[in-house]
Design a protein around this motif. Sequence first.
Motif, PDB file in Angstrom:
ATOM      1  N   ALA A 144      44.328  38.616  38.216  1.00  0.00           N
ATOM      2  CA  ALA A 144      43.532  39.160  38.019  1.00  0.00           C
ATOM      3  C   ALA A 144      42.214  38.644  39.685  1.00  0.00           C
ATOM      4  O   ALA A 144      41.393  38.910  39.241  1.00  0.00           O
ATOM      5  CB  ALA A 144      42.145  38.944  36.946  1.00  0.00           C
ATOM      6  N   LEU A 145      42.974  38.018  40.771  1.00  0.00           N
ATOM      7  CA  LEU A 145      42.807  38.556  41.340  1.00  0.00           C
ATOM      8  C   LEU A 145      44.285  38.970  42.908  1.00  0.00           C
ATOM      9  O   LEU A 145      45.274  38.478  42.303  1.00  0.00           O
ATOM     10  CB  LEU A 145      42.566  37.261  41.923  1.00  0.00           C
ATOM     11  N   GLN A 146      43.757  39.654  43.719  1.00  0.00           N
ATOM     12  CA  GLN A 146      44.844  39.632  44.680  1.00  0.00           C
ATOM     13  C   GLN A 146      44.115  38.714  46.478  1.00  0.00           C
ATOM     14  O   GLN A 146      44.693  37.193  46.313  1.00  0.00           O
ATOM     15  CB  GLN A 146      44.779  40.459  44.885  1.00  0.00           C
ATOM     16  N   CYS A 147      43.193  39.337  46.846  1.00  0.00           N
ATOM     17  CA  CYS A 147      42.930  38.090  48.174  1.00  0.00           C
ATOM     18  C   CYS A 147      41.839  36.894  47.743  1.00  0.00           C
ATOM     19  O   CYS A 147      42.047  36.010  48.391  1.00  0.00           O
ATOM     20  CB  CYS A 147      42.361  38.869  49.017  1.00  0.00           C
ATOM     21  N   GLY A 148      41.248  37.153  46.386  1.00  0.00           N
ATOM     22  CA  GLY A 148      40.167  36.204  45.637  1.00  0.00           C
ATOM     23  C   GLY A 148      39.576  35.705  46.584  1.00  0.00           C
ATOM     24  O   GLY A 148      39.421  34.551  46.424  1.00  0.00           O
ATOM     25  N   PHE A 149      39.089  36.247  47.600  1.00  0.00           N
ATOM     26  CA  PHE A 149      37.595  36.546  48.554  1.00  0.00           C
ATOM     27  C   PHE A 149      37.014  36.897  46.971  1.00  0.00           C
ATOM     28  O   PHE A 149      34.951  35.847  46.703  1.00  0.00           O
ATOM     29  CB  PHE A 149      37.496  37.493  49.341  1.00  0.00           C
ATOM     30  N   CYS A 150      36.723  37.524  46.131  1.00  0.00           N
ATOM     31  CA  CYS A 150      35.657  37.710  45.292  1.00  0.00           C
ATOM     32  C   CYS A 150      35.194  36.973  43.834  1.00  0.00           C
ATOM     33  O   CYS A 150      34.978  36.373  43.204  1.00  0.00           O
ATOM     34  CB  CYS A 150      35.650  38.823  44.425  1.00  0.00           C
ATOM     35  N   THR A 151      36.897  35.926  43.885  1.00  0.00           N
ATOM     36  CA  THR A 151      37.155  35.033  42.798  1.00  0.00           C
ATOM     37  C   THR A 151      36.462  34.303  42.650  1.00  0.00           C
ATOM     38  O   THR A 151      35.577  34.210  41.177  1.00  0.00           O
ATOM     39  CB  THR A 151      38.306  34.950  42.958  1.00  0.00           C
ATOM     40  N   LEU A 203      31.020  41.870  43.039  1.00  0.00           N
ATOM     41  CA  LEU A 203      32.337  43.505  43.429  1.00  0.00           C
ATOM     42  C   LEU A 203      33.547  43.097  43.849  1.00  0.00           C
ATOM     43  O   LEU A 203      34.083  41.842  44.341  1.00  0.00           O
ATOM     44  CB  LEU A 203      31.861  44.697  44.669  1.00  0.00           C
ATOM     45  N   CYS A 204      35.143  44.006  43.750  1.00  0.00           N
ATOM     46  CA  CYS A 204      36.362  43.393  44.117  1.00  0.00           C
ATOM     47  C   CYS A 204      36.947  44.893  44.773  1.00  0.00           C
ATOM     48  O   CYS A 204      37.290  45.460  44.467  1.00  0.00           O
ATOM     49  CB  CYS A 204      37.185  43.273  42.927  1.00  0.00           C
ATOM     50  N   ARG A 205      37.725  44.798  45.630  1.00  0.00           N
ATOM     51  CA  ARG A 205      37.619  45.971  46.127  1.00  0.00           C
ATOM     52  C   ARG A 205      39.640  45.516  46.315  1.00  0.00           C
ATOM     53  O   ARG A 205      40.110  46.341  47.149  1.00  0.00           O
ATOM     54  CB  ARG A 205      37.778  45.065  47.607  1.00  0.00           C
ATOM     55  N   CYS A 206      39.973  44.516  45.763  1.00  0.00           N
ATOM     56  CA  CYS A 206      41.141  44.497  45.608  1.00  0.00           C
ATOM     57  C   CYS A 206      41.898  44.999  44.215  1.00  0.00           C
ATOM     58  O   CYS A 206      43.099  45.644  43.540  1.00  0.00           O
ATOM     59  CB  CYS A 206      42.076  43.326  46.024  1.00  0.00           C
ATOM     60  N   THR A 207      41.141  44.676  42.984  1.00  0.00           N
ATOM     61  CA  THR A 207      41.930  44.587  41.608  1.00  0.00           C
ATOM     62  C   THR A 207      41.723  45.741  41.295  1.00  0.00           C
ATOM     63  O   THR A 207      42.112  46.224  39.870  1.00  0.00           O
ATOM     64  CB  THR A 207      41.763  43.862  40.684  1.00  0.00           C
ATOM     65  N   GLY A 208      41.064  46.356  41.252  1.00  0.00           N
ATOM     66  CA  GLY A 208      40.649  47.720  40.091  1.00  0.00           C
ATOM     67  C   GLY A 208      39.988  47.496  38.648  1.00  0.00           C
ATOM     68  O   GLY A 208      39.643  48.078  38.285  1.00  0.00           O
TER      69      GLY A 208
HETATM   70  S1  FES Z   1      40.972  40.159  44.437  1.00  0.00           S
HETATM   71 FE1  FES Z   1      40.488  40.624  46.740  1.00  0.00          FE
HETATM   72  S2  FES Z   1      37.861  41.094  46.843  1.00  0.00           S
HETATM   73 FE2  FES Z   1      38.803  40.655  45.013  1.00  0.00          FE
END
Ligand code: FES
Length: 162
Positions: A98-105, A135-140
């Motif tokens: 449930a994460l990609q870049c992890g910034f929002c996690t 907000l998450c810009r990666c995971t949808g």
């Molecule tokens: S995982 Fe990249 S902004 Fe949410």
Amino acid sequence: MSKIAVSTRVNGDSAEFLCDAGESLLDALRWKLDLTGSKEGCGSGDCGACTVVMDGQMVCSCLVLAVEAEGRSITTIEGVAEGGRLHPVQEKFLELGALQCGFCTPGFIVAAKELLDRNPDPSESEIRYWLAGNLCRCTGYDKIVRAVQAAAAQMRQEGAAA
Ligand code: FES
Ligand code: FES
């Protein structure tokens, strides 16, 4: 300008720091207390990456003044795991990707844990509504919602077995 001394509790421990009158709680956490899990995505209350819990209320720490932490009790992402074990929300975020870049996690996890502490069996819409400020810009978002549902199910199961 003279600094202001603040005494607070963070993740169950007492904490003290000196800050400027206009300094944000987020900056104090990150730069004075070395708790860098909370992130600054926007600095204006729009993204939720800086979410912490203060005296039982979720807040955007970028919008709270550091001096407002005086005498309060704060939980950050660093206080979510307990006794060396990740919280079920953290486990499910990892397990279900449930994460990609992890910034929002960190913000999502603090917010999701807060939801499950209040409502152990939220519907999908309740989860989406609760997390609308993150907000998450990666995971949808779908994997995030699935991870929260899976964590809720695991917590209910563990609660029933206890
Ligand atoms: S995982 Fe990249 S902004 Fe949410
Ligand atoms: S950094 Fe606080 S809401 Fe975006």
